[in-house]
Scaffold this motif. Structure first.
Motif, short mmCIF file in Angstrom:
data_model
loop_
_atom_site.label_atom_id
_atom_site.label_comp_id
_atom_site.label_asym_id
_atom_site.label_seq_id
_atom_site.Cartn_x
_atom_site.Cartn_y
_atom_site.Cartn_z
N ARG A 101 5.33 7.60 -7.79
CA ARG A 101 6.11 8.64 -8.45
C ARG A 101 7.63 8.64 -8.40
O ARG A 101 8.30 9.20 -9.29
N GLU B 122 8.68 14.85 2.52
CA GLU B 122 7.59 14.51 2.43
C GLU B 122 7.40 13.48 3.60
O GLU B 122 8.31 12.53 3.66
N VAL C 47 4.53 9.96 4.08
CA VAL C 47 3.62 9.36 3.70
C VAL C 47 3.31 8.23 4.71
O VAL C 47 3.88 7.47 5.21
N LEU D 26 0.76 -1.12 -0.04
CA LEU D 26 -0.01 0.28 -0.04
C LEU D 26 0.89 1.23 0.12
O LEU D 26 0.50 2.13 -0.84
N LEU D 27 1.97 1.31 0.55
CA LEU D 27 2.79 2.43 0.69
C LEU D 27 3.46 2.57 -0.62
O LEU D 27 3.72 3.82 -1.29
N GLU E 291 2.24 2.21 -3.55
CA GLU E 291 1.24 2.58 -4.44
C GLU E 291 1.42 4.00 -4.18
O GLU E 291 1.03 4.72 -5.22
N ARG E 292 1.48 4.49 -2.88
CA ARG E 292 1.48 5.92 -2.77
C ARG E 292 2.98 6.52 -3.15
O ARG E 292 3.04 7.87 -3.18
N LEU E 293 3.76 5.93 -3.42
CA LEU E 293 5.20 6.08 -3.70
C LEU E 293 5.68 5.98 -5.10
O LEU E 293 6.96 6.05 -5.50
N LEU F 27 -0.17 6.09 6.26
CA LEU F 27 -1.69 5.65 5.67
C LEU F 27 -2.49 5.82 6.84
O LEU F 27 -3.79 5.77 6.54
N ALA G 71 8.44 6.94 5.20
CA ALA G 71 7.11 6.27 4.95
C ALA G 71 6.70 5.27 5.92
O ALA G 71 7.66 4.45 6.20
#
Length: 237
Positions: free
Chosen positions: A18, A172, A174, A11-12, A14-16, A176, A154
């Motif tokens: 980029r 940044e 991240v 899941l992490l 997916e957020r990373l 969840l 993260a």
């Protein structure tokens, strides 16, 4: 509630996404986050290493942290240390004890190579959760001394207090989940087994996850005048 660390890592990732294609360096805080680091490095086409830090324990209360130390010997001491009986002599002895632990862990985890360089790179520091944030704070402090181009924290879950502690240190964060009632990281996982030192070493030996980039003395966006190469000065609890 996460099924286990691997699901949380997915899941992490997916957020990373980029950062895929930017050769990110994934630094896992051992031991629990090492399997998560494998997932992130695989999904982001990154390089994997560990950042080694260890909590400093209070006298007669090994579960109570009074600070943290990284493998370079740099330590941070919590304001409450003296109130729980941590005298200057105790702190010095505890720093020496934990520094030896970190030295042995580095030898065990990656005996044939030095820590991956962080200078001028996107660096993602991952842990399985933040309760007090002290360990992550020590890890981030250690990484920052290496002048990364971008630093990301993260984690799947964190207390609000821990998140507030680390957010100012990074470019940044991240996270969840930030539950209102936070007692321990393990309460947010259905399956939360201990991770052994041997398992950490196996994670770092995964094919294709360690391919150091040629160091070109890249300058960071925050410090363009400093082009000196810096190896990772840290590293996990």
């Amino acid at each position: 509630m996460f099924k286990d660390r691997l699901q949380a890592a997915g899941l992490l990732a997916e957020r990373l996404l980029r950062y895929k294609g930017q050769s990110p360096l994934i630094l896992a805080i051992p031991r629990g986050a090492a399997p998560m680091g494998v997932v992130l490095a695989q999904q982001l086409d990154g390089e994997l290493d560990v950042v080694l830090v260890h909590k400093l324990c209070a006298p007669f209360q090994p579960e109570l942290a009074i600070g943290a130390i990284d493998e370079s010997g740099h330590a941070s001491i919590a304001p409450h240390a003296a109130s729980v009986g941590a005298t200057p002599s105790w702190i010095t002895a505890e720093k020496n004890r934990q520094a030896k632990v970190l030295l042995e862990r580095r030898r065990h985890y990656s005996p044939l190579r030095t820590p991956a360089p962080v200078t001028g790179r996107v660096v993602i520091v991952v842990d399985d959760g933040l309760a007090t944030g002290a360990t992550m704070q020590a890890a981030l402090t250690a990484v920052l001394r290496g002048h990364p181009a971008r630093l990301v924290c993260a984690v799947p879950v964190a207390s609000a207090e821990a998140l507030a502690l680390v957010q100012p240190m990074v470019d940044e964060t991240v996270c969840l989940s930030v539950p209102p009632l936070f007692q321990a990281v393990g309460q947010f996982y259905e399956h939360f087994p201990q991770v052994s030192d041997d398992e950490v070493a196996e994670c770092l030996q995964q094919p294709g996850l360690f391919s150091p980039l040629p160091h070109q003395g890249a300058k960071t966006s925050a410090s363009r005048s400093n082009a000196a190469a810096a190896s990772l000065a840290a590293s996990k609890g």
